[in-house]
Design an enzyme around this catalytic site. Structure first.
Site, PDB file in Angstrom:
ATOM      1  N   THR A   1     -69.745 -45.989  54.676  1.00 33.85           N
ATOM      2  CA  THR A   1     -69.564 -47.100  55.611  1.00 33.85           C
ATOM      3  C   THR A   1     -70.673 -47.041  56.677  1.00 33.85           C
ATOM      4  O   THR A   1     -71.253 -48.054  57.053  1.00 33.85           O
ATOM      5  CB  THR A   1     -68.185 -46.980  56.304  1.00 33.85           C
TER       6      THR A   1
ATOM      7  N   HIS B   1     -84.611 -41.904  47.144  1.00 27.22           N
ATOM      8  CA  HIS B   1     -83.384 -42.389  46.507  1.00 27.22           C
ATOM      9  C   HIS B   1     -83.612 -42.606  45.004  1.00 27.22           C
ATOM     10  O   HIS B   1     -82.750 -42.294  44.193  1.00 27.22           O
ATOM     11  CB  HIS B   1     -82.916 -43.697  47.160  1.00 27.22           C
TER      12      HIS B   1
ATOM     13  N   LEU C   1     -65.904 -37.819  30.835  1.00 25.88           N
ATOM     14  CA  LEU C   1     -65.932 -37.736  32.298  1.00 25.88           C
ATOM     15  C   LEU C   1     -65.650 -39.100  32.939  1.00 25.88           C
ATOM     16  O   LEU C   1     -66.154 -40.121  32.472  1.00 25.88           O
ATOM     17  CB  LEU C   1     -67.326 -37.257  32.733  1.00 25.88           C
TER      18      LEU C   1
ATOM     19  N   GLU D   1     -62.569 -26.143  47.532  1.00 23.99           N
ATOM     20  CA  GLU D   1     -63.587 -25.147  47.886  1.00 23.99           C
ATOM     21  C   GLU D   1     -64.870 -25.915  48.210  1.00 23.99           C
ATOM     22  O   GLU D   1     -65.217 -26.872  47.520  1.00 23.99           O
ATOM     23  CB  GLU D   1     -63.854 -24.212  46.696  1.00 23.99           C
TER      24      GLU D   1
ATOM     25  N   ASN E   1     -82.267 -37.075  50.328  1.00 21.39           N
ATOM     26  CA  ASN E   1     -83.267 -37.910  49.631  1.00 21.39           C
ATOM     27  C   ASN E   1     -84.431 -38.271  50.553  1.00 21.39           C
ATOM     28  O   ASN E   1     -85.594 -38.254  50.138  1.00 21.39           O
ATOM     29  CB  ASN E   1     -82.629 -39.215  49.143  1.00 21.39           C
TER      30      ASN E   1
ATOM     31  N   ASP F   1     -77.120 -35.354  49.571  1.00 24.91           N
ATOM     32  CA  ASP F   1     -77.870 -35.517  50.819  1.00 24.91           C
ATOM     33  C   ASP F   1     -79.294 -34.995  50.664  1.00 24.91           C
ATOM     34  O   ASP F   1     -79.539 -34.056  49.902  1.00 24.91           O
ATOM     35  CB  ASP F   1     -77.121 -34.735  51.926  1.00 24.91           C
TER      36      ASP F   1
HETATM   37  C1  FPP Z   1     -78.475 -39.303  51.306  1.00 24.36           C
HETATM   38  O1  FPP Z   1     -79.795 -38.921  51.548  1.00 24.36           O
HETATM   39  C2  FPP Z   1     -78.373 -40.216  50.173  1.00 24.36           C
HETATM   40  C3  FPP Z   1     -77.886 -41.489  50.234  1.00 24.36           C
HETATM   41  C4  FPP Z   1     -77.383 -42.092  51.458  1.00 24.36           C
HETATM   42  C5  FPP Z   1     -77.868 -42.357  49.041  1.00 24.36           C
HETATM   43  C6  FPP Z   1     -77.533 -41.709  47.754  1.00 24.36           C
HETATM   44  C7  FPP Z   1     -77.956 -42.590  46.660  1.00 24.36           C
HETATM   45  C8  FPP Z   1     -78.528 -42.203  45.505  1.00 24.36           C
HETATM   46  C9  FPP Z   1     -78.734 -40.805  45.111  1.00 24.36           C
HETATM   47  C10 FPP Z   1     -78.984 -43.222  44.547  1.00 24.36           C
HETATM   48  C11 FPP Z   1     -77.969 -44.122  43.964  1.00 24.36           C
HETATM   49  C12 FPP Z   1     -76.887 -43.432  43.278  1.00 24.36           C
HETATM   50  C13 FPP Z   1     -76.246 -43.869  42.171  1.00 24.36           C
HETATM   51  C14 FPP Z   1     -74.991 -43.203  41.798  1.00 24.36           C
HETATM   52  C15 FPP Z   1     -76.718 -44.956  41.302  1.00 24.36           C
HETATM   53  P1  FPP Z   1     -80.448 -39.287  52.955  1.00 24.36           P
HETATM   54  O2  FPP Z   1     -81.110 -40.602  52.811  1.00 24.36           O
HETATM   55  O3  FPP Z   1     -79.388 -39.242  54.021  1.00 24.36           O
HETATM   56  O4  FPP Z   1     -81.467 -38.146  53.137  1.00 24.36           O
HETATM   57  P2  FPP Z   1     -81.947 -37.487  54.520  1.00 24.36           P
HETATM   58  O5  FPP Z   1     -80.747 -36.832  55.128  1.00 24.36           O
HETATM   59  O6  FPP Z   1     -82.980 -36.518  54.092  1.00 24.36           O
HETATM   60  O7  FPP Z   1     -82.494 -38.605  55.371  1.00 24.36           O
END
Ligand code: FPP
Length: 248
Positions: free
Chosen positions: A67, A38, A132, A208, A23, A21
């Site tokens: 989802t 992202h 892994l 945990e 990004n 979380d």
């Molecule tokens: C949450 O941050 C992140 C996501 C919903 C997407 C996660 C995707 C990636 C890290 C890239 C793709 C991954 C792979 C495995 C190829 P947010 O957008 O909710 O951030 P915020 O809470 O700050 O708005």
């Protein structure tokens, strides 16, 4: 000095689940749009997966797209799908090099065809790797998964393949998308949020939880080691008393 030396190699969680979380907030802090966050998040994925494999973690589940994420602005959803496709395609040779096997859970048929094709191709190409297992949760939510399992079980009961009294925990587990994997012992969530957000509700029953304020693009190898060291300080009791755990 790297924290890797402080890890007890006899007590490595075999399965780590991560809610990646923050990004969007990371991008905002850097004066960029959410998509940029992202992209940077993929660099964390690469580093964390490699580090986990190095120390002998057997399974890692990443919440890459929920989802609920389908409700984000169309451009962001499209950009995330593009990013998934390009990342999976570009990283598959590296996954093979690092002996990582790719798997996915979720309502995969709801993904765009090109994304699903890329995913299936990479799953196939990495199927024989023995290090892994990297499990991407895509178009995944736990309530969807449980509903899906219930429907499958109900169909079997209706057809008299199963009797209601046959429905045990084991039977339920066999109908979840995670039926080939052990439950995670450790769940990490970044960005200061302390929620489970419809992620592996059944499977995290005894896990945990480790929360960090770091935003996902800032969460790297040493942060993973720190989380594991923290996990190793905890006593896992599974409902028993401390004395029962320490008795032999
Ligand atoms: C949450 O941050 C992140 C996501 C919903 C997407 C996660 C995707 C990636 C890290 C890239 C793709 C991954 C792979 C495995 C190829 P947010 O957008 O909710 O951030 P915020 O809470 O700050 O708005």
């Amino acid at each position: 000095m790297s924290l890797i030396h402080q890890i007890n190699t006899q007590n490595i969680p075999q399965h780590i689940a991560i809610i990646m979380d923050g990004n969007g907030r990371w991008a905002k802090q850097h004066g960029e749009n959410r998509i940029y966050g992202h992209y940077e998040g993929v660099n964390s994925v690469r580093e964390v997966v490699e580090a986990a494999g190095t120390i002998g973690v057997k399974y890692m589940t990443l919440y890459a797209f929920s989802t609920e994420n389908w409700n984000r602005p169309k451009e962001e959803v499209e950009a995330l799908m593009e990013l998934l496709i390009s990342t999976i395609s570009a990283e598959t040779p590296q996954l093979n090099k690092k002996n990582v096997r790719l798997q996915a859970i979720g309502n995969l048929n709801s993904l765009p065809t090109n994304c699903l094709n890329e995913l299936n191709e990479s799953i196939e190409q990495t199927a024989n790797n023995t290090g892994l297992t990297l499990i991407l949760a895509l178009s995944y939510s736990s309530k969807w998964e449980i509903q899906n399992a219930m429907q499958q079980i109900a169909t079997k009961v209706k057809a008299a393949v199963l009797q209601p009294e046959d429905i045990t925990e084991k039977i339920i587990e066999q109908h979840l998308c995670t039926n080939k994997f052990p439950d995670p012992e450790l769940m990490i969530r970044t960005s200061g949020e302390r929620r489970i957000s419809n992620f592996l509700l059944w499977q995290l029953a005894y896990a945990e939880f480790y929360f960090t304020d770091k935003l996902w693009p800032d969460f790297r190898k040493e942060d993973l080691f720190e989380a594991i060291i923290n996990y190793q300080t905890r006593e896992r009791r599974f409902g028993k008393t401390s004395e029962q755990i320490t008795q032999h």
